[in-house]
Design a protein around this motif. Structure first.
Motif, PDB file in Angstrom:
ATOM      1  N   GLU A  33       0.831  -1.202   0.000  1.00  0.00           N
ATOM      2  CA  GLU A  33       0.000   0.000   0.000  1.00  0.00           C
ATOM      3  C   GLU A  33       0.869   1.257   0.000  1.00  0.00           C
ATOM      4  OE1 GLU A  33      -3.202   2.489  -0.053  1.00  0.00           O
ATOM      5  OE2 GLU A  33      -3.179   0.323  -0.384  1.00  0.00           O
ATOM      6  N   ALA A  34       1.928   1.250   0.789  1.00  0.00           N
ATOM      7  CA  ALA A  34       2.821   2.410   0.839  1.00  0.00           C
ATOM      8  C   ALA A  34       3.517   2.628  -0.500  1.00  0.00           C
ATOM      9  CB  ALA A  34       3.859   2.213   1.956  1.00  0.00           C
ATOM     10  N   GLN A  35       3.931   1.550  -1.148  1.00  0.00           N
ATOM     11  CA  GLN A  35       4.578   1.661  -2.462  1.00  0.00           C
ATOM     12  C   GLN A  35       3.621   2.237  -3.491  1.00  0.00           C
ATOM     13  OE1 GLN A  35       5.793  -2.426  -2.773  1.00  0.00           O
ATOM     14  NE2 GLN A  35       7.911  -2.009  -2.120  1.00  0.00           N
ATOM     15  N   LYS A  36       2.354   1.857  -3.413  1.00  0.00           N
ATOM     16  CA  LYS A  36       1.345   2.397  -4.338  1.00  0.00           C
ATOM     17  C   LYS A  36       1.143   3.893  -4.085  1.00  0.00           C
ATOM     18  CE  LYS A  36      -1.835   2.095  -7.505  1.00  0.00           C
ATOM     19  NZ  LYS A  36      -1.452   1.888  -8.930  1.00  0.00           N
ATOM     20  N   GLN A  37       1.077   4.295  -2.818  1.00  0.00           N
ATOM     21  CA  GLN A  37       0.921   5.716  -2.484  1.00  0.00           C
ATOM     22  C   GLN A  37       2.109   6.528  -3.005  1.00  0.00           C
ATOM     23  OE1 GLN A  37       0.240   6.368   1.696  1.00  0.00           O
ATOM     24  NE2 GLN A  37      -1.487   4.939   1.773  1.00  0.00           N
ATOM     25  N   ALA A  38       3.289   6.002  -2.843  1.00  0.00           N
ATOM     26  CA  ALA A  38       4.483   6.708  -3.319  1.00  0.00           C
ATOM     27  C   ALA A  38       4.432   6.889  -4.829  1.00  0.00           C
ATOM     28  CB  ALA A  38       5.742   5.924  -2.920  1.00  0.00           C
ATOM     29  N   GLU A  39       3.982   5.868  -5.544  1.00  0.00           N
ATOM     30  CA  GLU A  39       3.874   5.945  -7.002  1.00  0.00           C
ATOM     31  C   GLU A  39       2.899   7.047  -7.420  1.00  0.00           C
ATOM     32  OE1 GLU A  39       2.292   3.114 -10.685  1.00  0.00           O
ATOM     33  OE2 GLU A  39       2.863   2.200  -8.767  1.00  0.00           O
ATOM     34  N   ILE A  40       1.773   7.135  -6.726  1.00  0.00           N
ATOM     35  CA  ILE A  40       0.776   8.163  -7.036  1.00  0.00           C
ATOM     36  C   ILE A  40       1.342   9.559  -6.768  1.00  0.00           C
ATOM     37  CG2 ILE A  40      -1.449   9.116  -6.320  1.00  0.00           C
ATOM     38  CD1 ILE A  40      -2.327   6.188  -5.777  1.00  0.00           C
ATOM     39  N   LEU A  41       2.025   9.725  -5.635  1.00  0.00           N
ATOM     40  CA  LEU A  41       2.577  11.032  -5.286  1.00  0.00           C
ATOM     41  C   LEU A  41       3.663  11.461  -6.278  1.00  0.00           C
ATOM     42  CD1 LEU A  41       2.753  10.586  -1.402  1.00  0.00           C
ATOM     43  CD2 LEU A  41       1.233  12.134  -2.656  1.00  0.00           C
ATOM     44  N   ARG A  42       4.492  10.533  -6.732  1.00  0.00           N
ATOM     45  CA  ARG A  42       5.524  10.860  -7.723  1.00  0.00           C
ATOM     46  C   ARG A  42       4.880  11.299  -9.042  1.00  0.00           C
ATOM     47  NH1 ARG A  42       7.842   5.783  -5.839  1.00  0.00           N
ATOM     48  NH2 ARG A  42       9.394   6.213  -4.214  1.00  0.00           N
ATOM     49  N   GLU A  43       3.799  10.632  -9.427  1.00  0.00           N
ATOM     50  CA  GLU A  43       3.096  11.023 -10.655  1.00  0.00           C
ATOM     51  C   GLU A  43       2.525  12.437 -10.523  1.00  0.00           C
ATOM     52  OE1 GLU A  43       0.174   8.098 -11.516  1.00  0.00           O
ATOM     53  OE2 GLU A  43       1.619   6.547 -12.109  1.00  0.00           O
ATOM     54  N   ARG A  44       2.008  12.767  -9.346  1.00  0.00           N
ATOM     55  CA  ARG A  44       1.471  14.118  -9.132  1.00  0.00           C
ATOM     56  C   ARG A  44       2.577  15.174  -9.245  1.00  0.00           C
ATOM     57  NH1 ARG A  44      -2.195  14.840  -3.969  1.00  0.00           N
ATOM     58  NH2 ARG A  44      -2.387  16.886  -4.976  1.00  0.00           N
ATOM     59  N   LEU A  45       3.730  14.871  -8.643  1.00  0.00           N
ATOM     60  CA  LEU A  45       4.850  15.809  -8.744  1.00  0.00           C
ATOM     61  C   LEU A  45       5.274  16.004 -10.190  1.00  0.00           C
ATOM     62  CD1 LEU A  45       7.139  14.834  -5.722  1.00  0.00           C
ATOM     63  CD2 LEU A  45       5.954  17.017  -6.069  1.00  0.00           C
ATOM     64  N   LEU A  46       5.293  14.900 -10.940  1.00  0.00           N
ATOM     65  CA  LEU A  46       5.701  14.951 -12.340  1.00  0.00           C
ATOM     66  C   LEU A  46       4.758  15.840 -13.148  1.00  0.00           C
ATOM     67  CD1 LEU A  46       7.811  13.797 -14.304  1.00  0.00           C
ATOM     68  CD2 LEU A  46       6.220  11.932 -14.790  1.00  0.00           C
ATOM     69  N   ARG A  47       3.446  15.722 -12.860  1.00  0.00           N
ATOM     70  CA  ARG A  47       2.478  16.539 -13.611  1.00  0.00           C
ATOM     71  C   ARG A  47       2.571  18.017 -13.251  1.00  0.00           C
ATOM     72  NH1 ARG A  47      -0.998  11.853 -13.314  1.00  0.00           N
ATOM     73  NH2 ARG A  47      -1.911  12.534 -11.355  1.00  0.00           N
ATOM     74  N   LEU A  48       3.132  18.331 -12.062  1.00  0.00           N
ATOM     75  CA  LEU A  48       3.232  19.726 -11.651  1.00  0.00           C
ATOM     76  C   LEU A  48       4.536  20.372 -12.121  1.00  0.00           C
ATOM     77  CD1 LEU A  48       1.787  19.561  -8.017  1.00  0.00           C
ATOM     78  CD2 LEU A  48       0.750  20.661 -10.004  1.00  0.00           C
ATOM     79  N   GLN A  49       5.409  19.613 -12.784  1.00  0.00           N
ATOM     80  CA  GLN A  49       6.681  20.193 -13.244  1.00  0.00           C
ATOM     81  C   GLN A  49       6.432  21.187 -14.371  1.00  0.00           C
ATOM     82  OE1 GLN A  49       9.286  16.983 -14.266  1.00  0.00           O
ATOM     83  NE2 GLN A  49       9.789  16.495 -12.128  1.00  0.00           N
TER      84      GLN A  49
END
Length: 909
Positions: free
Chosen positions: A893-909
């Motif tokens: 579950e934590a690995q999935k959350q990290a993946e989602i958060l990284r994708e959000r950061l990527l979209r905000l670049q």
């Protein structure tokens, strides 16, 4: 001027609603069938539950399926009969009464047959309606005025007619054969009343000395006590080890009886020693061998399970006590070779809960072969009846081919007493197996016939046994319609349309009905046999009293409502004949699946309440149907979807896809109607300046809601009836008798539906991006939709008002390509469409990135900690298994959350 339309209560109360409509339907006899030659008939008889029964999940499942079919066909214009009834359940009732008598220190013989039957009928009057009332709680739309009981006078007449007719045709006979005998109830029992159980037992090996003193044969048995009744030893004729011994004799230990060694192909040389003991009076295979080789039949057992005088020194001992003593004696005398642990199948009496004994007994039998062949002819020549799913046809055919003669007599008092009278000579008054008898419809008729044959110096004594309950229930589809009389019901509703039943009684009930019907009516008793599976518990195990894993449906009805339980059971059907698993928490009587259906009911209730609050107090009939040329895009879309669902639902139910129909309705009602259409028209409803557009929205809402209630009614009858009554104000009518929706092909527009799928996907993406960017709900935002596909851009342009409304879009740009200066935007993708929300001026992007980065750092720290624990051998090997599994799940579950958060950061670049 119209009166104000009453509104629904804020919260749906299933208990009050269901009780109200069940009472109303019954008092008004809404479901009473009236034969109408102008209508096609649809008829169905319910599998009669036992008079002793109470509702279990199997009943609930079966009833939900039956009632859905019945209500659907009634609304489709069929002259519909759902005929209810209950079975007298000979063994079950007698067991209850004998326990009551035992508590009083009495037996049935102490009070006599007449008084015993008086008590049985009193008990039936007090307790017999329990399960019927429970079926009514499920909302079963049966014609209760036609309720039948297998001991009703008219059904008893049918049973006597069937018995006498079969006897006169030579298909019923009295003979001395092996039967399944229950020592506890002291009655023969049918195959259905026998439950095979895997038990841990033993295999005893004994020496049987050759009579000439030249050696011995070794035999093995799981029932040592039966050796007292052995009359032979059998070997395979091809077995080289024993060929030279065939025709010689052995001396039976203990009994000192010489018995022959016979050759029989039934013996498997590979099993055990290749020698088997033959006890013709206590084993079905041995019975056949005994007949083939003219061996004596020695019965060593009394009907109460004790050994009789033929058991020599063990006479009077209970069978399992005798087993131990026989083994002890054989060990002491040197005849015991060895004892092996042995797991094997033992047949138990379902009612008596004890192992049954194959017992030689004089009983009444039906010759099955001629009747089975007639049923097979219907199957092979006309594919009648038709099984759904089709794979059960082979099972049914195989069973008909393998059937043996049917023992129909039971040593009980409660039931249909066999219509045969023994002719007793007044000089001795004894009745033996050779006593002549007369089969007749009544004692008067029997006496007249007997005097003609045996003179006046006689008296009659009716056979004390009763018929197997499956004999009367085998006549159920036509005896309940009045057979053998040519009644209007029989002419109108027979053969019945559908039998709904579980696969576990194809062999015992379905086959008997088809054989009886084929013989007595010349037709199969039903057109279709809809086979359903079993309801299993949350672990996938079959529910049973012995396993203590049953779920009381009344508890779930009390908590969630009958509609919710019905809908769950139907929706969970993966396909006809498939088992279903019902999720249930026994500690709190919670069921996630039933709760989901209750939530669905609440969703419908709240949507209906919203619609009615926005119809200006008008009913659908007062509003009228929307004019086609005034429909807006979303109106045309929902009407297209509605008609697609009508077509789909009808097709599924017509082909017994009830589970698929229920799922389709769920998706349409919750998704298309509640989540999308109502949201799409809110702005038109709330803007009273758009008078014509507002009226069309009201008309469309009312029309579709009315249609939804009709579509859903067979599945969830109570809530739909309640909403429909308030919506339409047709107080002199009921929804249950309205016409089921029909398809309007002119309103189906598949291309438009595809277009709305694209619009909805775009709106969802906009909403998700807003949430990711933490744009406040009340703030509108600019949106850019980029696609180089002209057709997609056209669809987006046509639906831009919906995108702006539901996506809370301030300015919508639909473009074939992005400008180079598009910066600082959060982006998503719908197929080939790019969805962008420029964030400049809306939020502080750096602050948002900081928050996301902070959350990501925390989650990454959790990942490191969890990985360290799982990489530690001491933790993995010593911690409880459930703790290790929970840690693994937390890491995933934590690995999935990290993946989602990284994708959000990527979209905000």
């Amino acid at each position: 001027m119209t009166t104000t339309l009453p509104t629904l209560a804020k919260q749906y109360d299933p208990k009050t609603t269901e009780e109200k409509w069940q009472q109303y339907w019954q008092e008004q006899e809404v479901f009473k069938a009236e034969p109408n030659p102008k209508k096609p008939a649809y008829s169905l008889v319910i599998p009669p539950p036992n008079v002793t029964g109470s509702l279990h999940m199997g009943h609930a499942f079966n009833t939900a399926l039956i009632d859905t079919l019945v209500r659907y066909h009634r609304m489709c214009g069929y002259d519909t009969l759902c005929l209810p009834g209950i079975d007298h359940a000979s063994i079950a009732v007698q067991t209850i009464l004998e326990k009551q008598l035992k508590a009083e220190g009495k037996t049935r013989y102490d009070i006599g047959r007449e008084k015993f039957l008086e008590r049985a009928w009193q008990w039936k009057q007090q307790s017999g309606g329990t399960i019927i009332n429970q079926l009514k709680r499920l909302g079963l739309s049966a014609d209760w005025s036609r309720q039948r009981f297998t001991l009703d006078e008219s059904l008893s007449k049918a049973v006597k007619t069937a018995f006498v007719t079969l006897y006169e045709a030579g298909l019923i006979y009295r003979g001395n054969y092996l039967v399944n005998w229950c020592p506890e109830t002291q009655s023969a029992v049918s195959d259905l009343e026998v439950e095979s159980k895997e038990v841990d037992g033993h295999l005893w090996h004994f020496r049987y000395p050759l009579s000439d003193g030249s050696g011995y044969l070794e035999v093995a048995t799981t029932r040592p006590e039966t050796m007292l009744g052995d009359t032979g030893v059998a070997v395979n004729p091809t077995d080289e080890r024993y060929k030279h011994l065939i025709g010689q004799t052995v001396t039976l230990p203990i009994m000192e009886r010489e018995i022959p060694i016979v050759a029989d192909e039934l013996v498997d040389p590979e099993f055990g020693t290749g020698c088997v003991k033959v006890t013709p009076a206590h084993d079905y295979n041995d019975f056949e061998m005994g007949n083939r080789h003219q061996l004596p039949f020695i019965n060593i057992m009394n009907k109460d399970g004790t050994l009789n005088e033929n058991a020599g020194p063990f006479a009077g001992e209970e069978r399992f006590v005798a087993r131990k003593n026989v083994v002890k004696r054989l060990e002491e005398t040197g005849f015991l070779v060895k004892i092996e642990e042995y797991r094997h199948t033992v047949p138990y009496s379902d009612r008596g809960k004890v192992p049954v004994e194959p017992l030689l007994s004089t009983q009444w039998f039906v010759k099955i072969d001629p009747m089975a062949k007639k049923a097979l002819a219907f199957l092979d020549e006309q594919n009648s009846p038709q099984f759904i799913p089709e794979r059960w046809t082979k099972v049914y055919r195989d069973w008909l081919v393998k059937l043996k003669d049917w023992c129909i007599s039971r040593q009980l008092w409660w039931g249909h007493q066999i219509p045969a009278w023994y002719v007793v000579n007044l000089t001795d008054g004894k009745i033996t197996d050779d006593t002549p008898f007369v089969v007749a419809y009544s004692e008067e008729e029997a006496l007249k016939t007997a005097k003609q044959q045996y003179g006046d110096n006689i008296q009659l004594s009716q056979d004390p046994d009763v018929l197997d309950t499956w004999f009367s229930s085998g006549l159920w589809p036509f005896s309940t319609m009045g057979w053998p009389e040519e009644t209007t019901d029989l002419k109108t509703y027979y053969p019945t349309s559908t039998l709904v039943t579980g696969f576990d009684i194809i062999f015992f009930w379905v086959a008997r009905m088809t054989m009886m019907a084929g013989y007595f009516t010349g037709q199969m008793p039903f057109k279709d046999v809809y086979i359903h599976g079993l309801v299993r518990d949350e672990n996938g195990k079959k529910m049973s009293k012995s396993a203590n894993n049953g779920i009381d449906p009344l508890i779930l009805i009390e908590k969630y409502g009958a509609d919710a339980l019905r809908y769950t059971l139907i929706r969970e059907v993966a396909g006809a004949g498939q088992d279903i698993s019902l999720q249930y928490d026994r500690t709190s009587d919670q069921s996630e699946s039933v709760e989901a259906s209750r939530n669905f009911a609440n969703k419908l209730w709240n949507a209906a309440r919203f619609v009615m609050m926005n119809l200006d107090g008008k009913t659908p009939q007062e509003l009228g149907n929307p004019s086609l040329d005034e429909l807006e895009l979303c109106d045309r879309w929902i009407l297209s979807r509605f008609n697609q669902v009508v077509q789909q639902t009808r097709n599924y139910i017509d082909h017994y896809g009830l589970g698929e129909a229920a799922k389709g309705l769920y998706e349409f009602i919750w998704g298309d109607f509640c989540d999308w259409y109502i949201e799409l028209v809110k702005s038109r409803l709330f803007n009273k300046e758009l008078s014509s557009s507002r009226i069309v929205a009201q008309q469309t809402l009312a029309f579709v809601l009315d249609g939804i209630l009709k579509l859903l009614h067979p599945f969830m009858p109570h809530i739909t009836e309640e909403i429909w009554q308030i919506l339409t104000q047709k107080t002199d009518q009921v929804l249950a008798l309205q016409t089921y929706p029909e398809v309007n092909d002119n309103l189906i527009d598949s291309q438009l539906e595809d277009s709305f799928l694209l619009l909805f996907a775009s709106i969802r993406t906009i909403r998700n991006l807003r949430a990711e960017a933490e744009i406040k709900p009340g703030v509108t935002a600019p949106v850019i939709l980029q696609s180089d596909n002209p057709q997609e851009r056209q669809i987006l342009t046509q639906g831009q008002v919906y995108i702006q409304d539901l996506g809370k879009v301030e300015e919508l740009t639909i473009t074939p390509q992005l400008r180079e200066d598009t910066r600082k935007a959060i982006a998503g993708v719908v197929g080939t469409i790019q969805v962008l929300i420029p964030l400049t001026g809306l939020i502080d992007i750096e602050v948002l990135r900081g928050k996301i980065q902070k959350n990501l750092s925390k989650v990454e720290g959790d990942i490191t900690s969890l990985e360290n624990r799982l990489n530690n051998p001491n933790f993995v090997n010593k911690a409880p298994k459930e703790v290790v599994e929970a840690t693994k799940e937390a890491l995933a579950e934590a690995q999935k959350q990290a993946e989602i958060l990284r994708e959000r950061l990527l979209r905000l670049q």
